[in-house]
Design a protein around this motif. Structure first.
Motif, PDB file in Angstrom:
ATOM      1  N   TYR A  91      52.523  38.863  39.776  1.00 24.88           N
ATOM      2  CA  TYR A  91      51.723  38.126  41.209  1.00 24.88           C
ATOM      3  C   TYR A  91      51.807  36.146  40.533  1.00 24.88           C
ATOM      4  O   TYR A  91      50.352  36.052  40.790  1.00 24.88           O
ATOM      5  CB  TYR A  91      51.885  38.970  41.663  1.00 24.88           C
ATOM      6  CG  TYR A  91      51.422  40.993  41.576  1.00 24.88           C
ATOM      7  CD1 TYR A  91      53.039  41.115  42.280  1.00 24.88           C
ATOM      8  CD2 TYR A  91      51.615  41.320  40.588  1.00 24.88           C
ATOM      9  CE1 TYR A  91      53.307  42.091  41.539  1.00 24.88           C
ATOM     10  CE2 TYR A  91      51.736  42.709  40.710  1.00 24.88           C
ATOM     11  CZ  TYR A  91      52.699  43.084  40.854  1.00 24.88           C
ATOM     12  OH  TYR A  91      53.164  44.667  40.930  1.00 24.88           O
TER      13      TYR A  91
ATOM     14  N   ALA B  67      51.935  33.187  43.761  1.00 17.65           N
ATOM     15  CA  ALA B  67      52.058  32.722  44.446  1.00 17.65           C
ATOM     16  C   ALA B  67      52.246  31.557  44.507  1.00 17.65           C
ATOM     17  O   ALA B  67      52.336  30.415  44.355  1.00 17.65           O
ATOM     18  CB  ALA B  67      50.785  32.873  45.619  1.00 17.65           C
TER      19      ALA B  67
ATOM     20  N   SER C 239      59.245  38.248  47.647  1.00 18.94           N
ATOM     21  CA  SER C 239      58.508  38.479  48.874  1.00 18.94           C
ATOM     22  C   SER C 239      59.852  37.556  49.682  1.00 18.94           C
ATOM     23  O   SER C 239      60.464  36.817  49.260  1.00 18.94           O
ATOM     24  CB  SER C 239      57.392  38.608  49.100  1.00 18.94           C
ATOM     25  OG  SER C 239      57.117  36.786  48.958  1.00 18.94           O
TER      26      SER C 239
ATOM     27  N   VAL D 261      55.630  35.062  47.409  1.00 21.56           N
ATOM     28  CA  VAL D 261      55.363  35.492  46.266  1.00 21.56           C
ATOM     29  C   VAL D 261      56.794  36.504  45.497  1.00 21.56           C
ATOM     30  O   VAL D 261      57.225  36.946  46.013  1.00 21.56           O
ATOM     31  CB  VAL D 261      53.928  36.859  46.239  1.00 21.56           C
ATOM     32  CG1 VAL D 261      53.456  37.729  45.320  1.00 21.56           C
ATOM     33  CG2 VAL D 261      52.766  36.073  47.093  1.00 21.56           C
TER      34      VAL D 261
ATOM     35  N   LEU E 181      48.458  34.932  40.792  1.00 22.57           N
ATOM     36  CA  LEU E 181      47.321  35.504  41.165  1.00 22.57           C
ATOM     37  C   LEU E 181      46.898  37.047  40.602  1.00 22.57           C
ATOM     38  O   LEU E 181      45.614  37.374  40.918  1.00 22.57           O
ATOM     39  CB  LEU E 181      47.825  36.321  42.764  1.00 22.57           C
ATOM     40  CG  LEU E 181      49.066  35.661  43.984  1.00 22.57           C
ATOM     41  CD1 LEU E 181      50.025  36.041  44.803  1.00 22.57           C
ATOM     42  CD2 LEU E 181      48.281  34.308  44.709  1.00 22.57           C
TER      43      LEU E 181
ATOM     44  N   MET F  59      42.212  35.041  46.987  1.00 18.39           N
ATOM     45  CA  MET F  59      43.748  35.730  47.294  1.00 18.39           C
ATOM     46  C   MET F  59      43.138  36.835  48.037  1.00 18.39           C
ATOM     47  O   MET F  59      44.224  37.114  49.905  1.00 18.39           O
ATOM     48  CB  MET F  59      44.267  36.935  46.083  1.00 18.39           C
ATOM     49  CG  MET F  59      44.040  37.568  46.114  1.00 18.39           C
ATOM     50  SD  MET F  59      45.480  37.925  44.817  1.00 18.39           S
ATOM     51  CE  MET F  59      44.020  39.391  44.769  1.00 18.39           C
TER      52      MET F  59
ATOM     53  N   VAL G 151      48.839  34.254  51.557  1.00 21.46           N
ATOM     54  CA  VAL G 151      49.025  35.085  50.936  1.00 21.46           C
ATOM     55  C   VAL G 151      49.083  36.796  50.411  1.00 21.46           C
ATOM     56  O   VAL G 151      49.980  36.962  49.476  1.00 21.46           O
ATOM     57  CB  VAL G 151      47.420  34.971  48.917  1.00 21.46           C
ATOM     58  CG1 VAL G 151      48.089  35.808  48.373  1.00 21.46           C
ATOM     59  CG2 VAL G 151      47.728  33.622  48.733  1.00 21.46           C
TER      60      VAL G 151
ATOM     61  N   LEU H 262      52.659  38.742  49.176  1.00 19.65           N
ATOM     62  CA  LEU H 262      52.159  39.867  47.994  1.00 19.65           C
ATOM     63  C   LEU H 262      52.462  40.964  48.288  1.00 19.65           C
ATOM     64  O   LEU H 262      53.092  41.832  47.232  1.00 19.65           O
ATOM     65  CB  LEU H 262      50.419  40.073  47.863  1.00 19.65           C
ATOM     66  CG  LEU H 262      50.287  40.550  46.507  1.00 19.65           C
ATOM     67  CD1 LEU H 262      50.654  40.069  45.261  1.00 19.65           C
ATOM     68  CD2 LEU H 262      48.792  40.298  46.837  1.00 19.65           C
TER      69      LEU H 262
ATOM     70  N   LEU I 291      54.364  43.743  45.838  1.00 15.65           N
ATOM     71  CA  LEU I 291      53.100  44.272  44.995  1.00 15.65           C
ATOM     72  C   LEU I 291      53.721  46.555  44.692  1.00 15.65           C
ATOM     73  O   LEU I 291      54.550  46.638  45.487  1.00 15.65           O
ATOM     74  CB  LEU I 291      51.643  44.646  45.212  1.00 15.65           C
ATOM     75  CG  LEU I 291      50.643  45.037  44.449  1.00 15.65           C
ATOM     76  CD1 LEU I 291      50.151  44.341  42.965  1.00 15.65           C
ATOM     77  CD2 LEU I 291      49.351  45.070  45.577  1.00 15.65           C
TER      78      LEU I 291
END
Length: 174
Positions: free
Chosen positions: A5, A7, A38, A58, A99, A118, A124, A128, A132
């Motif tokens: 991941y 950012a 995202s 992200v 991240l 983070m 973030v 995320l 995620l």
């Protein structure tokens, strides 16, 4: 392949265009496939506050690169897109931060995973949470922190735009 991941943030120039170029460059790299993107969030600056607002997001990538190779690829893309490091937390054309990389935990001079700050940053956590994987060990913690940050209006985070990532070669905006 591992899942990582990254950012992204920008507060100088054409912020949206710079973020999209960074994503496209990541995706074009051998050993990296951008799987999920995202939303773009406009956020107030943190730390040094006398600067324009940021756009943050992200991406979730599948990669065959090692964590350090992935980090260095991100740093190279920053340079290609005009990043000059003047001051910590200062204005920037583009910023890419690694991240998470699978469940890897490492603390080296060049890279610490998970990213050490983070969980303190809604700019973030909120994007995320958008991407995620629900099976990731930090999912529940990120979900809780993300909801708390948006409910509290912490750090002035606002959804700017939703991005749809069609397939591996053709991103588009909505």
């Amino acid at each position: 392949m591992s899942e990582a991941y990254i950012a992204l943030g920008s507060n100088m120039g054409d912020r949206e265009s710079l973020l999209m170029k960074a994503i496209q460059r990541l995706h074009a790299q051998p050993g990296i496939t951008v799987n999920r993107v995202s939303g773009m969030y406009e956020t107030d600056p943190v730390g040094y506050t006398e600067q324009p607002p940021f756009l943050n997001m992200v991406v979730a990538v599948a990669t065959g690169l090692t964590p350090l190779s992935l980090l260095r690829t991100g740093l190279r893309i920053e340079q290609e897109l005009g990043r000059i490091r003047h001051e910590r937390w200062g204005p920037r054309t583009i910023d890419l931060d690694l991240l998470l990389y699978d469940n890897v935990r490492m603390d080296q001079e060049e890279l610490t995973l998970p990213h050490p700050r983070m969980m303190e940053r809604s700019f973030v956590l909120v994007p995320l949470y958008d991407v995620l994987n629900v099976a990731h060990p930090l999912h529940e913690q990120v979900a809780t922190s993300s909801v708390a940050a948006t409910q509290a209006g912490k750090e002035g985070i606002t959804l700017w735009k939703t991005i749809n990532w069609l397939n591996e070669s053709e991103p588009f905006e909505s």
